[in-house]
Structures are given as structure tokens and as C-alpha cells.
Scaffold this motif. Structure first.
Motif, PDB file in Angstrom:
ATOM      1  N   ALA A 196     -12.098   3.944 -49.573  1.00 56.28           N
ATOM      2  CA  ALA A 196     -12.998   2.906 -50.072  1.00 56.28           C
ATOM      3  C   ALA A 196     -14.137   3.554 -50.845  1.00 56.28           C
ATOM      4  O   ALA A 196     -14.386   4.765 -50.739  1.00 56.28           O
ATOM      5  CB  ALA A 196     -13.555   2.070 -48.919  1.00 56.28           C
ATOM      6  N   GLU A 246     -21.974  -0.329 -42.237  1.00 58.90           N
ATOM      7  CA  GLU A 246     -20.687  -1.009 -42.021  1.00 58.90           C
ATOM      8  C   GLU A 246     -19.520  -0.100 -42.391  1.00 58.90           C
ATOM      9  O   GLU A 246     -18.553   0.052 -41.625  1.00 58.90           O
ATOM     10  CB  GLU A 246     -20.644  -2.285 -42.867  1.00 58.90           C
ATOM     11  CG  GLU A 246     -19.280  -2.962 -42.897  1.00 58.90           C
ATOM     12  CD  GLU A 246     -19.160  -3.983 -44.019  1.00 58.90           C
ATOM     13  OE1 GLU A 246     -18.010  -4.299 -44.408  1.00 58.90           O
ATOM     14  OE2 GLU A 246     -20.203  -4.477 -44.513  1.00 58.90           O
ATOM     15  N   TYR A 247     -19.599   0.527 -43.550  1.00 61.25           N
ATOM     16  CA  TYR A 247     -18.502   1.389 -44.006  1.00 61.25           C
ATOM     17  C   TYR A 247     -18.343   2.618 -43.106  1.00 61.25           C
ATOM     18  O   TYR A 247     -17.220   3.018 -42.778  1.00 61.25           O
ATOM     19  CB  TYR A 247     -18.744   1.831 -45.450  1.00 61.25           C
ATOM     20  CG  TYR A 247     -18.257   0.840 -46.485  1.00 61.25           C
ATOM     21  CD1 TYR A 247     -16.997   0.956 -47.051  1.00 61.25           C
ATOM     22  CD2 TYR A 247     -19.068  -0.214 -46.904  1.00 61.25           C
ATOM     23  CE1 TYR A 247     -16.546   0.060 -48.011  1.00 61.25           C
ATOM     24  CE2 TYR A 247     -18.638  -1.123 -47.863  1.00 61.25           C
ATOM     25  CZ  TYR A 247     -17.376  -0.988 -48.411  1.00 61.25           C
ATOM     26  OH  TYR A 247     -16.928  -1.876 -49.355  1.00 61.25           O
ATOM     27  N   ARG A 289     -16.781   1.647 -39.752  1.00 59.82           N
ATOM     28  CA  ARG A 289     -15.346   1.399 -39.908  1.00 59.82           C
ATOM     29  C   ARG A 289     -14.589   2.705 -40.142  1.00 59.82           C
ATOM     30  O   ARG A 289     -13.474   2.893 -39.620  1.00 59.82           O
ATOM     31  CB  ARG A 289     -15.099   0.428 -41.063  1.00 59.82           C
ATOM     32  CG  ARG A 289     -13.620   0.115 -41.282  1.00 59.82           C
ATOM     33  CD  ARG A 289     -13.434  -0.896 -42.393  1.00 59.82           C
ATOM     34  NE  ARG A 289     -12.017  -1.063 -42.726  1.00 59.82           N
ATOM     35  CZ  ARG A 289     -11.572  -1.806 -43.741  1.00 59.82           C
ATOM     36  NH1 ARG A 289     -12.425  -2.471 -44.499  1.00 59.82           N
ATOM     37  NH2 ARG A 289     -10.269  -1.892 -43.980  1.00 59.82           N
ATOM     38  N   ALA A 290     -15.177   3.609 -40.920  1.00 61.05           N
ATOM     39  CA  ALA A 290     -14.512   4.882 -41.210  1.00 61.05           C
ATOM     40  C   ALA A 290     -14.224   5.656 -39.935  1.00 61.05           C
ATOM     41  O   ALA A 290     -13.118   6.174 -39.728  1.00 61.05           O
ATOM     42  CB  ALA A 290     -15.360   5.716 -42.162  1.00 61.05           C
ATOM     43  N   LEU A 325     -14.257   8.197 -48.210  1.00 67.31           N
ATOM     44  CA  LEU A 325     -15.260   7.287 -48.755  1.00 67.31           C
ATOM     45  C   LEU A 325     -15.885   7.912 -49.998  1.00 67.31           C
ATOM     46  O   LEU A 325     -16.385   9.045 -49.952  1.00 67.31           O
ATOM     47  CB  LEU A 325     -16.361   7.004 -47.733  1.00 67.31           C
ATOM     48  CG  LEU A 325     -15.988   6.181 -46.500  1.00 67.31           C
ATOM     49  CD1 LEU A 325     -17.228   5.949 -45.647  1.00 67.31           C
ATOM     50  CD2 LEU A 325     -15.348   4.858 -46.880  1.00 67.31           C
ATOM     51  N   ARG A 349     -24.586  -1.738 -47.198  1.00 67.71           N
ATOM     52  CA  ARG A 349     -23.356  -1.764 -46.406  1.00 67.71           C
ATOM     53  C   ARG A 349     -22.928  -0.376 -45.911  1.00 67.71           C
ATOM     54  O   ARG A 349     -21.858  -0.242 -45.320  1.00 67.71           O
ATOM     55  CB  ARG A 349     -22.227  -2.394 -47.224  1.00 67.71           C
ATOM     56  CG  ARG A 349     -22.466  -3.865 -47.535  1.00 67.71           C
ATOM     57  CD  ARG A 349     -21.309  -4.471 -48.285  1.00 67.71           C
ATOM     58  NE  ARG A 349     -20.102  -4.535 -47.476  1.00 67.71           N
ATOM     59  CZ  ARG A 349     -18.909  -4.932 -47.943  1.00 67.71           C
ATOM     60  NH1 ARG A 349     -18.783  -5.277 -49.222  1.00 67.71           N
ATOM     61  NH2 ARG A 349     -17.864  -4.970 -47.155  1.00 67.71           N
ATOM     62  N   VAL A 392     -18.302   2.908 -51.513  1.00 71.79           N
ATOM     63  CA  VAL A 392     -19.462   2.176 -50.995  1.00 71.79           C
ATOM     64  C   VAL A 392     -20.386   1.859 -52.169  1.00 71.79           C
ATOM     65  O   VAL A 392     -21.202   2.694 -52.577  1.00 71.79           O
ATOM     66  CB  VAL A 392     -20.199   2.998 -49.919  1.00 71.79           C
ATOM     67  CG1 VAL A 392     -21.269   2.131 -49.250  1.00 71.79           C
ATOM     68  CG2 VAL A 392     -19.231   3.532 -48.880  1.00 71.79           C
TER      69      VAL A 392
END
Length: 565
Positions: A136, A146-147, A150-151, A165, A143, A138
Motif C-alpha cells: 500500500a 491505521e496503515y 494493519r501492516a 508500505l 492515516r 500512505v
């Protein structure tokens, strides 16, 4: 850039580092780059995290992968955009195939320059899409928590693996208001417990089996889980084999241990797998190496009854259809198996025969060469501590430590199952930094060492006194072996021109010796181990000895006879 006096105002770089701290990260590996300067600046104000500055991004990536493999927590690597990310991609592929939790953070071009082929621009979703669990970018600073949450969650859970990321440089320098409570959520490992009905079915299959075999492998094995699975196997008198480079799950000196299904597996063990009437696979993927090119089991319906236990539902039934498929993580499943009431059949002869066959593989043939690698490893086996960490590179030289060393907890075996060269030296550096009180021995060939051996400088900088056993035979030996099998006497591209590796190592300030005879090895190893700094032992191996079972002449003769027939 100074930290904002308002604790709720942070740059994107500061948010990244705070999230790393929240997840207990104490070490990150990387090569500095202008695309993530705000992260480097935030690390300056974060003494709880050590930034290990490496000499190449592939080395940094391998260190992060090895850290994840050793600790069970995602290893973190920081690299810059474009070339930096490309250099690190080999480690991401390794982490993917080895099921290792890892997080690669890549500096990225500014958001407003996207799709212009800006300087070093790459779409990382496309680049890493097939070799990472999640990729993903960022784009919104708010966020970042959040990232990052989740990572870590994705990297650790299910089948562990790498997450990538991308961090746009303008996002990292942007300052926003983020309440401190947004930093607090921390990803946790999700433990999947096997259902009691599944365990009952497994137990019943075991009770009626005549030739059962337990195969263990994969990642996610803590010392406690390894202890539990060993207890289960010993209580039921189950013979055990391991998948490629996972020999440290069950101690090799146990009477139930029967060898590993790696490259060059013993033919008798392969026959035992084929003729077993119940194969219980716990944690391992049934991939190409473990199944010997998908030849050990019939696909999709094996002739053996198959019970497959794995933390990822997607892995169950992927190539082979099991009689029982159990999704569970290794800790809970090993504990549950250890608590099963034993009622084993009469397998004593079966288990004993597998063990005898394995023990017969532990005596190398005496070679008429000045330096006998088999007997070098036998000598080393007698003196290494039980908690030694051994790192292995790709190459035929690795056959000797894989076959003749004794693995098992609390010791560890760290090696790339994807066959990537250049793994061992960076992995050894990471292992020594994570476990400074342990002996760490790296095995590498003359081919692999010039791919990432410059990380010896990193070992020197961060005072990581590893011992590197460098086997020099002047060739890419594995490829030469395949050449002689398929194109005998037609050598192309596999000869190497090498420096004096002992002199090369000394130029870094490391301890180094050149070893040319078997009897020279142990004294040299003791001097290396006691040197108090990184050490390199250059072992000069006769190129005729192509692997731990045969010679170039024998291979060539057999291939020529086959061609003439």
C-alpha cells in the motif's frame, strides 16, 4: 526538523517512528535515503530504536527478514525509492517464500508528481504485488497509525509474510494534529485454536495407522511450541521429519527424528514418506522443495492419508487434498497435540528404522583431500554450544552443515528456503545484534559472499562478533553440478576469480585466517571465536568435491555414460 512542542502535532515521519515504538520495535535496518529524511530525523530523537545503517539494501532486507525469523516479530527495513526498493526486493521475496513476518518501508516521490515518471518513480503495488502479503501507499498523513497497525497485523497473522508500505516524501514532512490515543492500538498475534472434533479425528487416524509419519516445518514455532510438538511425537513414538531448513524445530538427537526433506534429501527418507500410510503435516507448506518437485505425493489426491495443519486456510488443499484440514497456529496446535492421550500402535520397528537410516547419514565419507569439509563439520559439531545460531547461504557447500550439524532448540537454524544467495552474512549480523550472548556462525560460499559480504563492515560498526566460515572452491558450485549432470565437460560461466578473502576481511578490521588443511580448522575456529570482533575463516576446498555426496569426475562419468547409452 525539531519535534513540535505541541505533543498532538506530529510530522508523518514522527508518526511512523511512534508507531514502530508502540509495536515494540527496537531495531530497524536500512540504507539512508533522501526520500525518507523525516523518518531518519524522528529516529534521531528516539534512542529506544537503533537504526542499523547497512551497506546495501539487499543486506538491510535480509537482516530484517532474519530478525523476523528469529524473533517471530516483524523485522523492519527502511529503504529509499527506486533503486533502493529494487535492491531490497530479493529480501521481500525471501520473506514471502519463507513465511517470515517483515515490514519494508519505502520512501516515495511526492504525491503531486505521481504518474509523470518522476525521478526514481515506481508503482510499488505493481512491483511487489505478487511477492508481498500486502502492498500500500500512505497518501494521507492522518492515516499513518491505521496503515502501520494493519501492516503489523497482516505481517504476523495467518501465514506470516512481508508487507510493503510506500511513504511519499511530502506526506512524511507534513505536520498534522493527531491525538496521542491514536498511537496506542497495537497489533497482536491472533492464535487460532484447533477444534476438538478435528483433534479427535486426528487421534483416531493415528490409532489405526501402521506407518505414520509427522512432518513439521514452516514458521511461527516458539521454543515452547517446539517443546510441545517434540513431547507429542515422543509420547506417541511418532517418527518426525522436517521441511527444508527447519531442522531446529525438533532436536536432531531425539530418537524420533529422521531427517529433513530439503535439497539432496536422503533417498531412504523419501521412500519412508512415500510408503507411510498416514502423513501428518504440521506447519509446513507442501511446496516444491519439501515434496521433491511435487513427486513425493500424488496430486491432487495423495495415496497416503494426509492430515494438513497450517495457520492459513488458503494453504490447506492448495496442491494436495487432505483427508483432514486443520487451520491453527503452531503454539495452540502443538499444545493440544501434547495433551492428547496416547494410544499408539506398534510402530517401534518403523520409527527405529527411520532413525537408523538417519544416523547412517551422519558419517561423511573420508575424502583424500587436504581439507575434508565433512570432517571439519564433524569437529565443529562437537564444540558448538546448544544455543548456537547457524545461518546458511545458498550453495552446495551448505550441504555439509545441513547434513552433519546437530540442530534443535534453543539453537536456531536460519537459512533462506527460497534459495537466494547472499543471505547468510546479513542474517548473521542481525542474529548477533538480536541475541548478543549467543555464538553466531555464518556459512557462505565464495559466490554468495561477494553479493552481500560487505555487511562485514556493518558487523564491525555495530560490534557484532560473528564467525563467518567462507568456503572457497573458485566456482558457482551448484550450477556447475547441474552443468556436469546435463552438459558434462561443457563448463560455461561458472568459474570465479576471487581475491584473497582473508586479506579482504582484514581490510575491514576483522580477524581472518586462511585454512587449507582439516587439522588446521579447529584451532583457527577457536581463535576466531575468541577474537572479540567479527571473524572470517577462508576454507580452501578442492573444486573436485562438488557436493557432500559426490565429485565432479563421478558426475561427469555418469552423465557421459548416460548420453552414450
Amino acid at each position: 526538523m525539531a519535534i513540535s512542542p505541541d505533543p498532538n502535532h506530529r510530522t508523518g515521519g514522527q508518526l511512523i517512528v511512534e508507531m514502530l515504538c508502540a509495536h515494540g520495535v527496537e531495531t530497524v535496518f536500512g540504507v539512508p535515503g533522501e526520500s525518507y529524511l523525516p523518518v531518519l530525523d524522528a529516529l534521531y530523537d528516539t534512542p529506544s530504536i537503533t537504526m542499523v545503517s547497512c551497506r546495501h539494501e539487499s543486506g538491510a532486507g535480509f537482516m530484517a527478514e532474519a530478525h523476523g525469523k528469529l524473533t517471530g516479530q516483524p523485522g523492519v527495513a527502511l529503504v529509499t525509492r527506486g533503486p533502493g526498493a529494487c535492491n531490497a526486493s530479493i529480501a521481500v521475496h525471501t520473506a514471502f517464500q519463507d513465511s517470515t513476518p517483515m515490514l519494508l518501508l519505502v520512501g516515495q516521490i511526492a504525491r503531486g508528481d505521481t504518474d509523470r515518471e518522476a525521478f526514481q518513480e515506481i508503482d510499488y503495488r505493481q512491483m511487489f504485488g505478487s511477492v508481498a502479503k500486502w502492498v500500500a501507499q500512505v497518501d494521507q498523513t492522518v492515516r499513518v497509525p491505521e496503515y502501520l497497525h494493519r501492516a503489523f497485523h497482516v505481517a504476523m497473522n495467518g501465514r506470516p509474510g512481508p508487507v510493503v508500505l510506500a511513504l511519499p516524501e511530502d506526506m512524511l514532512s507534513e505536520t498534522i494534529e493527531v491525538p496521542s490515543e491514536c498511537i496506542r492500538p497495537v497489533a497482536r498475534k491472533v492464535q487460532t485454536v484447533p477444534e476438538s472434533a478435528e483433534m479427535a479425528r486426528l487421534s483416531e487416524h493415528l490409532r489405526v495407522a501402521e506407518r505414520p509419519l509427522l512432518m513439521v516445518g514452516g514458521s511461527g514455532w516458539t521454543d515452547e511450541a517446539a517443546k510441545d510438538i517434540t513431547h507429542f511425537a515422543e509420547t506417541w513414538n511418532l517418527p518426525v521429519c522436517t521441511s527444508f531448513r527447519r531442522q531446529d524445530i525438533v532436536s536432531n538427537d531425539r530418537a524420533i527424528y529422521g531427517g529433513d526433506l530439503g535439497t539432496g534429501a536422503d533417498v531412504r527418507l523419501l521412500e519412508y514418506v512415500r510408503t507411510s500410510d498416514l502423513l501428518v503435516v504440521c506447519g509446513a507448506r507442501l511446496g516444491e522443495i519439501t515434496t521433491q518437485g511435487y513427486s513425493l505425493l500424488d496430486s491432487p489426491l495423495p495415496r497416503n492419508r494426509l492430515i494438513h495443519i497450517h495457520p492459513s486456510a488458503e494453504e490447506l488443499g492448495r496442491v494436495y487434498s487432505p483427508d483432514i484440514a486443520i487451520q491453527a497456529t503452531m503454539g495452540p496446535v502443538a499444545k493440544t497435540l501434547a495433551e492428547l492421550s496416547p494410544s499408539p500402535g506398534d510402530w517401534s520397528d518403523w520409527t527405529a528404522s527411520i532413525r537408523r537410516a538417519y544416523l547412517e547419514t551422519l558419517e561423511p565419507s573420508l575424502l583424500q583431500t587436504a581439507l575434508d569439509p565433512g570432517h571439519v563439520i564433524l569437529a565443529l559439531r562437537e564444540i558448538l554450544p546448544r544455543d548456537v545460531i547457524v545461518t546458511l547461504d545458498a550453495g552446495n557447500f551448505s550441504g555439509w552443515p545441513q547434513r552433519f550439524l546437530n540442530y534443535g532448540r534453543p539453537g536456531r537454524q536460519l537459512g533462506s528456503t527460497s534459495g537466494s544467495m547472499g543471505y547468510s552474512v546479513p542474517a548473521a549480523v542481525a542474529a548477533k545484534l538480536a541475541r548478543p550472548g549467543r555464538t553466531v556462525v555464518s556459512f557462505v560460499g565464495d559466490g554468495g559472499v561477494l553479493m552481500t559480504g560487505q555487511e562485514l563492515a556493518t558487523a564491525m560498526r555495530y560490534n557484532a562478533p560473528i564467525v563467518i566460515i567462507l568456503v572457497n572452491n573458485g566456482m558457482y558450485g551448484t550450477i556447475r553440478m547441474h552443468q556436469e549432470k546435463h552438459y558434462p565437460a561443457r563448463v560455461s560461466g561458472t568459474d570465479l576469480t576471487n581475491p584473497s578473502f582473508a586479506d579482504w576481511a582484514r581490510s575491514f578490521g576483522a580477524f581472518a585466517e586462511r585454512v587449507e588443511r582439516t587439522e588446521e580448522f579447529l584451532p583457527a575456529f577457536e581463535r576466531a571465536r575468541n577474537a572479540g570482533r567479527p571473524a572470517v575463516l577462508e576454507l580452501i576446498q578442492d573444486p573436485e568435491i562438488i557436493n557432500s555426496r559426490t565429485t565432479i569426475s563421478a558426475l561427469r562419468k555418469k552423465a557421459l555414460q548416460h548420453q552414450s547409452a
